[in-house]
Motif scaffolding. Structure first.
Motif, PDB file in Angstrom:
ATOM      1  N   GLN A 190       1.002  -1.119   0.019  1.00  0.00           N
ATOM      2  CA  GLN A 190       0.120  -0.034   0.119  1.00  0.00           C
ATOM      3  C   GLN A 190       0.961   1.147   0.113  1.00  0.00           C
ATOM      4  OE1 GLN A 190      -2.406  -0.429   3.486  1.00  0.00           O
ATOM      5  NE2 GLN A 190      -4.190  -1.483   2.393  1.00  0.00           N
ATOM      6  N   GLU A 191       2.071   1.159   0.788  1.00  0.00           N
ATOM      7  CA  GLU A 191       2.738   2.279   0.835  1.00  0.00           C
ATOM      8  C   GLU A 191       3.278   2.617  -0.699  1.00  0.00           C
ATOM      9  OE1 GLU A 191       6.889   3.376   2.734  1.00  0.00           O
ATOM     10  OE2 GLU A 191       5.851   2.099   3.941  1.00  0.00           O
ATOM     11  N   CYS A 192       3.830   1.442  -1.445  1.00  0.00           N
ATOM     12  CA  CYS A 192       4.620   1.745  -2.452  1.00  0.00           C
ATOM     13  C   CYS A 192       3.381   2.242  -3.347  1.00  0.00           C
ATOM     14  CB  CYS A 192       4.775   0.087  -2.994  1.00  0.00           C
ATOM     15  SG  CYS A 192       6.419  -0.429  -2.174  1.00  0.00           S
ATOM     16  N   ALA A 193       2.236   1.710  -3.506  1.00  0.00           N
ATOM     17  CA  ALA A 193       1.342   2.322  -4.360  1.00  0.00           C
ATOM     18  C   ALA A 193       1.077   3.719  -4.197  1.00  0.00           C
ATOM     19  CB  ALA A 193       0.053   1.496  -4.184  1.00  0.00           C
ATOM     20  N   GLU A 194       0.798   4.224  -3.004  1.00  0.00           N
ATOM     21  CA  GLU A 194       0.739   5.465  -2.480  1.00  0.00           C
ATOM     22  C   GLU A 194       1.806   6.499  -3.132  1.00  0.00           C
ATOM     23  OE1 GLU A 194      -0.317   5.799   1.686  1.00  0.00           O
ATOM     24  OE2 GLU A 194      -2.162   4.520   1.297  1.00  0.00           O
ATOM     25  N   SER A 221      15.056   1.115  -4.370  1.00  0.00           N
ATOM     26  CA  SER A 221      16.086   1.080  -3.172  1.00  0.00           C
ATOM     27  C   SER A 221      15.530   0.006  -2.057  1.00  0.00           C
ATOM     28  CB  SER A 221      16.427   2.139  -2.787  1.00  0.00           C
ATOM     29  OG  SER A 221      17.142   2.837  -3.815  1.00  0.00           O
ATOM     30  N   LYS A 222      14.281   0.442  -1.947  1.00  0.00           N
ATOM     31  CA  LYS A 222      13.556  -0.417  -0.624  1.00  0.00           C
ATOM     32  C   LYS A 222      13.334  -2.026  -0.958  1.00  0.00           C
ATOM     33  CE  LYS A 222      10.615   3.133   1.571  1.00  0.00           C
ATOM     34  NZ  LYS A 222       9.340   3.256   2.213  1.00  0.00           N
ATOM     35  N   ALA A 223      13.185  -2.136  -2.127  1.00  0.00           N
ATOM     36  CA  ALA A 223      12.820  -3.412  -2.625  1.00  0.00           C
ATOM     37  C   ALA A 223      14.525  -4.373  -2.325  1.00  0.00           C
ATOM     38  CB  ALA A 223      12.399  -3.429  -4.097  1.00  0.00           C
ATOM     39  N   VAL A 224      15.356  -3.475  -2.981  1.00  0.00           N
ATOM     40  CA  VAL A 224      16.632  -4.446  -2.983  1.00  0.00           C
ATOM     41  C   VAL A 224      17.147  -4.319  -1.548  1.00  0.00           C
ATOM     42  CG1 VAL A 224      19.002  -4.032  -3.519  1.00  0.00           C
ATOM     43  CG2 VAL A 224      17.368  -3.296  -5.250  1.00  0.00           C
TER      44      VAL A 224
END
Length: 67
Positions: free
Chosen positions: A8-12, A26-29
């Motif tokens: 949800q945070e990513c989509a927003e 960067s967060k995903a890595v």
């Protein structure tokens, strides 16, 4: 933080700011780095894009990729 909250945070973030993909990348890595063993981390350390990391993991047969 649960995965649903993270998504949800990513989509927003994407809705608010198109260049935010860099932050999300960067967060995903970082999440992948934290989830793998030290042995695997040694093989992916220094890769900076999710695509590079995921591709390397697939080559290592660490993940199964179904197309």
């Amino acid at each position: 933080m649960g995965s649903t909250h993270y998504l949800q945070e990513c989509a927003e973030t994407l809705k608010k700011n198109k260049p935010a993909w860099k932050l999300l990348n960067s967060k995903a890595v970082a999440h992948i780095y934290m989830a793998v063993s030290e042995e695997v981390l040694g093989n992916i350390w220094g890769l900076t894009s999710v695509h590079e990391v995921w591709s390397k993991l697939a080559v290592m047969r660490y993940v199964q990729v179904n197309l």
